[in-house]
Design a protein around this motif. Structure first.
Motif, PDB file in Angstrom:
ATOM      1  N   VAL A 141     -25.742  70.162  29.777  1.00  0.00           N
ATOM      2  CA  VAL A 141     -24.453  70.293  29.100  1.00  0.00           C
ATOM      3  C   VAL A 141     -24.583  71.209  27.895  1.00  0.00           C
ATOM      4  O   VAL A 141     -23.783  72.124  27.690  1.00  0.00           O
ATOM      5  N   SER A 177     -24.879  74.810  28.764  1.00  0.00           N
ATOM      6  CA  SER A 177     -23.667  75.489  29.221  1.00  0.00           C
ATOM      7  C   SER A 177     -22.945  76.212  28.102  1.00  0.00           C
ATOM      8  O   SER A 177     -22.144  77.108  28.366  1.00  0.00           O
ATOM      9  N   GLN A 180     -22.680  75.855  35.249  1.00  0.00           N
ATOM     10  CA  GLN A 180     -21.639  74.845  35.100  1.00  0.00           C
ATOM     11  C   GLN A 180     -20.384  75.226  35.879  1.00  0.00           C
ATOM     12  O   GLN A 180     -19.766  74.388  36.537  1.00  0.00           O
ATOM     13  N   ARG A 214     -20.888  74.558  39.421  1.00  0.00           N
ATOM     14  CA  ARG A 214     -20.940  73.126  39.724  1.00  0.00           C
ATOM     15  C   ARG A 214     -19.549  72.512  39.776  1.00  0.00           C
ATOM     16  O   ARG A 214     -19.270  71.631  40.574  1.00  0.00           O
ATOM     17  N   SER A 257     -15.322  73.498  33.050  1.00  0.00           N
ATOM     18  CA  SER A 257     -15.857  74.853  32.976  1.00  0.00           C
ATOM     19  C   SER A 257     -15.203  75.737  31.935  1.00  0.00           C
ATOM     20  O   SER A 257     -15.679  76.828  31.695  1.00  0.00           O
TER      21      SER A 257
END
Length: 571
Positions: free
Chosen positions: A101, A104, A114, A117, A124
């Motif tokens: 996290v 990102s 991210q 994903r 995002s």
């Protein structure tokens, strides 16, 4: 899909990046400083304050995709120090190697992963003024409004399509959304000089300018002085003497300290100039830096001969987050604790009134700004010391003017877009930060071009940190050169290829920046066309299945294994 609550998500994102430093002790700004004899009021016993700082939002009211610089190259004397670290070293330095996290919003690779994903964009996107306004309001309320001060750095009224079309008309209103109590003068002075007085009247709060650089406030019984430093390249467009600039700022700080217990420098000079000032100034507790668009979630204190460098805070860009500083008085000094607050749009609450106003104010322009032009076949991004994919698209459009080579500044503006996203006019306008950016085509020989590249390399890599103009390396296409990182000034650019047999023969070079136009009166403007228009025309000629052109970039002579930068960090 992650099963994170908002609290869990934010805790994972920010884990390990809360830092405390003794601000006053580091800066040498206790009651009396030996070097300058600066006297400052002692803070009230056990006084506590909160500072909230954001900068370089580029008037991006809507949420954005994050894409930090993969390669961030600076002066040799700063490599291995924040913010000049590889992606891997950024996370390792902060103890966040295993935190996807945090990655990102700290690394380009993490940001890309991210988005891949979360194909539904659940997590995002970042920022947006409605989210930023709500988060800042929550912080003020939790700490106590009377003890909280919100400060706005530079480049918050320019940079979006809407700000360009309206000449910054809604800049003051957007600052009010965020609760800004003091701001530093920035690009609006260059872009909209005829509207400047009205814009500042509409703001209704202090704007720190070269003429009026100090604002005094009282919070929780603490007398605070905020000193502004505008961009020196804007203040002195023909060049400046760094010692005169330093002496002027030091005089303002000395004046401010006579009436304050806390002295803040709100500096729109850029990353390296802010770091340079941190080693030179006396009497400042903390420097809040903008223009460089850099992010580091801890206070940066560079190594200096005196050992008393002032802590510098970097808040990133585009409203993706903000800096929270908590200050506690300890004797004559301040203890400073900093935490960066990243804002993930889909897990943060938005302020409904601000979201509604954004929709209403954009409505008259949305049809034109949001006109779809093409879809991205891959990531489009700007930030990179060498060149981004947006820069290559700009070069391809410039080639249509009949140029042999293209040359453009390493400007850091522009919205990142993932594969499959729709490119709009708003995106194209954001690439030039609101400047008219008229396209030109001029003749140049090899020596002239190499000289321009040397200037760009010196501004990026010189150990005279105050020279840095908050741009990356100039972007050259149609040729190739080697950047010799450790070479002396004027000798960093070598092996510059030339498209014709004689290096004294001139070829046509296309670009758009006034950096290059001002050097040659023979520059020929492309009749009536701005860069965004040229880009739009080029995009409209591309097929539906178009591919990004290969990014042209120089080779680098580097120090193998250097802790601050290495080509293996390239994506």
């Amino acid at each position: 899909m992650l099963n994170f609550s908002r609290r869990q998500f934010l805790a994972a994102s920010a884990a390990g990046v809360v830092t405390s430093v003794a601000a006053g002790g580091l800066s040498g700004c206790a009651t009396r400083s030996g070097k300058t004899g600066i006297k400052r009021l002692a803070p009230p016993t056990n006084a506590q304050l909160q500072l909230l700082f954001y900068a370089d939002t580029h008037a991006q009211w809507q949420s954005v995709y994050a894409h930090p610089a993969a390669n961030h190259l600076g002066p040799m004397s700063l490599l291995g120090q924040a913010p000049y670290l590889t992606e891997q070293n950024r996370l390792a330095t902060l103890g966040l190697q295993a935190n996807p996290v945090a990655a990102s919003w700290l690394t380009a690779q993490g940001a890309r992963q991210q988005v891949q994903r979360f194909s539904n964009n659940e997590l995002s996107k970042m920022g947006g003024y409605a989210v930023l306004a709500q988060a800042l309001a929550e912080k003020r309320e939790a700490f106590g409004v009377d003890a909280s001060l919100t400060l706005e750095g530079g480049q918050c009224w320019n940079g979006s399509g809407l700000s360009s079309m309206t000449a910054g008309r809604y800049g003051p209103l957007s600052s009010h959304w965020l609760g800004a109590e003091v701001r530093v003068a920035s690009e609006e002075a260059v872009l909209w000089p005829n509207n400047l007085a009205q814009l500042y009247r509409d703001f209704k709060r202090p704007v720190l300018t070269a003429e009026q650089p100090i604002s005094y406030l009282t919070k929780a019984g603490v007398k605070i002085a905020v000193v502004g430093s505008v961009n020196p390249w804007q203040q002195f467009p023909q060049g400046f003497d760094e010692q005169d600039w330093l002496a002027g700022l030091q005089a303002h700080i000395k004046t401010a300290a006579k009436s304050a217990s806390l002295v803040i420098l709100l500096c729109d000079a850029g990353t390296n100039p802010s770091l340079w000032l941190s080693t030179q100034l006396e009497g400042v507790d903390v420097i809040l830096s903008s223009r460089g668009q850099d992010l580091w979630p801890q206070p940066v204190r560079v190594q200096s001969n005196s050992g008393k460098a002032i802590p510098v805070c970097f808040a990133g860009s585009q409203g993706q987050g903000f800096v929270e500083l908590q200050l506690t008085a300890e004797g004559d000094n301040w203890q400073l604790a900093m935490q960066y607050q990243p804002l993930f749009t889909q897990v943060e609450p938005a302020q409904a009134a601000v979201a509604q106003q954004i929709t209403q104010l954009r409505a008259a322009y949305a049809g034109w700004l949001d006109q779809p032009l093409a879809k991205t076949p891959d990531w489009l991004y700007r930030r990179d010391v060498l060149a981004g994919s947006w820069d290559q698209i700009i070069a391809e459009a410039l080639k249509t003017t009949g140029a042999d080579l293209t040359l453009a500044p390493g400007l850091r503006h522009g919205l990142a877009l993932p594969p499959g996203a729709v490119i709009t006019r708003d995106h194209l306008l954001s690439l030039t930060a609101g400047y008219s950016a008229k396209v030109f085509n001029l003749p140049a020989n090899r020596s002239e071009l190499q000289s321009r590249l040397e200037v760009g390399a010196d501004q990026l890599l010189s150990d005279d940190w105050f020279l840095h103009s908050s741009e990356d390396l100039p972007r050259l296409t149609g040729s190739h050169f080697v950047l010799r990182y450790q070479a002396l000034a004027g000798q960093r650019i070598s092996e510059l290829e030339w498209p014709v047999a004689s290096t004294s023969e001139k070829v046509r070079v296309a670009g758009w920046s006034t950096h290059y136009q001002n050097q040659a009166r023979s520059a020929e403007q492309i009749e009536g066309i701005a860069l965004w228009q040229l880009l739009e025309n080029w995009l409209k000629t591309q097929p539906n299945d178009w591919q990004l052109p290969a990014i042209e970039q120089p080779s680098l002579a580097f120090v193998d294994g250097h802790p601050g930068w290495h080509p293996e960090a390239l994506l």
